[in-house]
Design an enzyme around this catalytic site. Structure first.
Site, short mmCIF file in Angstrom:
data_model
loop_
_atom_site.label_atom_id
_atom_site.label_comp_id
_atom_site.label_asym_id
_atom_site.label_seq_id
_atom_site.Cartn_x
_atom_site.Cartn_y
_atom_site.Cartn_z
CG ASN A 181 -1.85 1.07 1.36
OD1 ASN A 181 -1.80 2.02 0.56
ND2 ASN A 181 -2.74 1.00 2.34
NE ARG A 231 -6.02 1.76 -0.31
CZ ARG A 231 -6.26 2.45 0.78
NH1 ARG A 231 -5.37 2.52 1.73
NH2 ARG A 231 -7.40 3.08 0.91
CG HIS A 233 -12.19 5.62 2.24
ND1 HIS A 233 -12.81 6.75 2.73
CD2 HIS A 233 -10.87 5.78 2.47
CE1 HIS A 233 -11.90 7.56 3.24
NE2 HIS A 233 -10.72 7.00 3.09
NE ARG A 243 -8.33 14.63 1.82
CZ ARG A 243 -8.46 13.31 1.74
NH1 ARG A 243 -9.47 12.76 1.09
NH2 ARG A 243 -7.58 12.53 2.32
CD GLU A 279 -8.23 0.24 4.07
OE1 GLU A 279 -7.52 -0.09 5.06
OE2 GLU A 279 -8.87 1.30 4.01
#
Ligand code: ADP
Length: 400
Positions: A10, A92, A183, A244, A387
């Protein structure tokens, strides 16, 4: 019987994480994390079998390539006993664009499409590409066993009425501008975990999955499939996040550029790195700090209240779109898993949807996954994000 292990990579712009996993027995052998700043990097590898940590510090790192090569060299020399059993490498990949809508064996064409999707994930895809290229060279026996697992793939079931933006259709047709979400790997893991916890088959799982971390997104899942999600073309849309802005009126951008004379590059920086709870609190993007100061600092209180308000807005909106089929709400991600304070604030506003939080069950415990609802409430679950499990599983399934 010979072990069949998967190396999961990842690779992000500021950290690299990896694991070696047995995808069938669901056993993790090692976990590694590299954090780097400019020319130095620190690498920690945790070996679960011998219960030991390996620490390495690297100086004079000139490039991302050099760092990935170093990681492969350490894995091949010090972890031979695991690497020798690795049958595939799962990468990923944050953005698969319009065409990469499921996990795929990486060949020239897939690599090219990941490159093309970089335009929508400039902080992620270019780093994935470097890692993939080095991994293809470094472990040549696994050249045909590198698999890309996309964060956008789970959202390819979203219908057109919710993935399209109401801008001229040609921008979708010619330039693939649409909602892709993010996600997705974890939202899929949450769906699978709920299937076990709610004792329903995967195609009967109807949940709202709230991934609340430094980046946050909410997904409505009907019959085990994503039907809408809060992140958009990029991970900037939707919830208020650490730094954000989430949903804003696009006119704010015109106003900043045309009337305030701020350059478009600066606006991009403001909306991605200086907004969210950091921008409102004027203090930090770290929810642990914000929680501590909630009652002392007006702007901190406001930032958390705004964050929770936006989460409730999405949950209630999605619950209507799911035609009354909402079975459970799930919290995951750093905030979702750890903050009973935020979970409580959100659920307190959802009594109309028949969700009630049990104060005692909501307190953090050492279980990975647990229910926090009262007896008269619909189920509310907390599930630890994972994940890597999905990436290992998808890689193994494709190679089988
Ligand atoms: P990323 O999106 O980088 O994977 P994480 O899912 O790890 O992020 O979430 C990071 C966020 O989780 C940070 O804002 C951090 O403050 C928050 N967090 C972690 N632990 C706690 C906690 N115990 N209470 C509140 N917030 C927490």
């Amino acid at each position: 019987m010979k072990k069949k292990l998967i190396l999961v990579l990842n690779c992000g712009s500021s950290s690299i994480k990896f694991s070696i996993i047995d995808p069938v027995k669901i056993v993790k052998y090692i976990d590694g994390i590299v954090e780097f700043m400019q020319t130095t990097a620190s690498l920690i590898i945790y070996d679960y079998i011998v219960d030991k940590k390996l620490l390495n510090k690297f100086d004079n790192i000139n490039s991302y390539e050099q760092l990935i090569i170093l990681i492969f060299d350490i894995l091949s020399s010090k972890y031979k006993n695991y690497i020798n059993y690795v049958i595939g490498i799962g990468h990923r990949v944050v953005h698969g664009g319009e065409y990469l809508n499921k996990s795929m064996i990486i060949d020239h064409d897939v690599l090219l499409k990941i490159q093309q999707a970089s335009i929508f994930a400039p902080l992620h895809n270019p780093f994935h590409i470097i890692a993939i290229q080095i991994s293809l060279q470094k472990i040549s026996k696994l050249k045909n066993s590198n698999i890309a697992v996309f964060d956008t793939a789970f959202h390819h079931t979203i219908p057109k009425k919710s993935f399209l933006y109401a801008i001229p259709y040609r921008f979708y047709k010619n330039y693939s501008i649409r909602r892709y979400g993010a996600h997705g790997i974890n939202h899929l893991y949450i769906t699978q975990t709920c299937s076990l916890f709610l004792k329903k088959s995967l195609d009967q799982v109807n949940i709202i999955s709230c991934h609340l971390g430094s980046g946050s997104s909410i997904t409505a899942i009907v019959n085990g499939q994503s039907v809408d999600t809060s992140m958009g073309l990029t991970p900037l849309e939707g919830l208020i996040m650490g730094t954000r802005c989430g949903d804003i009126d696009p006119s704010i951008i015109f106003y900043m550029v045309q009337h305030l004379g701020i350059s478009i590059t600066e606006v991009q920086k403001i909306l991605t790195k200086e907004s969210g709870v950091l921008g409102i609190s004027d203090l930090t993007s770290d929810f642990r700090e914000l929680e501590k100061k909630y009652y002392m600092h007006k702007k901190v209180k406001l930032s958390i209240d705004m964050f929770c308000h936006r989460v409730c807005k999405y949950i209630s909106g999605y619950s209507v779109l799911m035609n009354g089929r909402l079975d459970a709400i799930v919290f995951t991600g750093g905030i979702g898993e750890n903050s009973s304070f935020i979970r409580n604030k959100i659920i307190k506003k959802l009594s109309l949807l028949n969700f009630f939080v049990d104060i005692k069950k909501n307190i953090k415990n050492n279980k990975k996954n647990f229910f926090i609802n009262t007896d008269c409430s619909k189920p509310i679950l907390v599930v630890q994000a994972n994940e890597n499990q999905i990436i290992a599983q998808e890689t193994y399934d494709l190679l089988k």
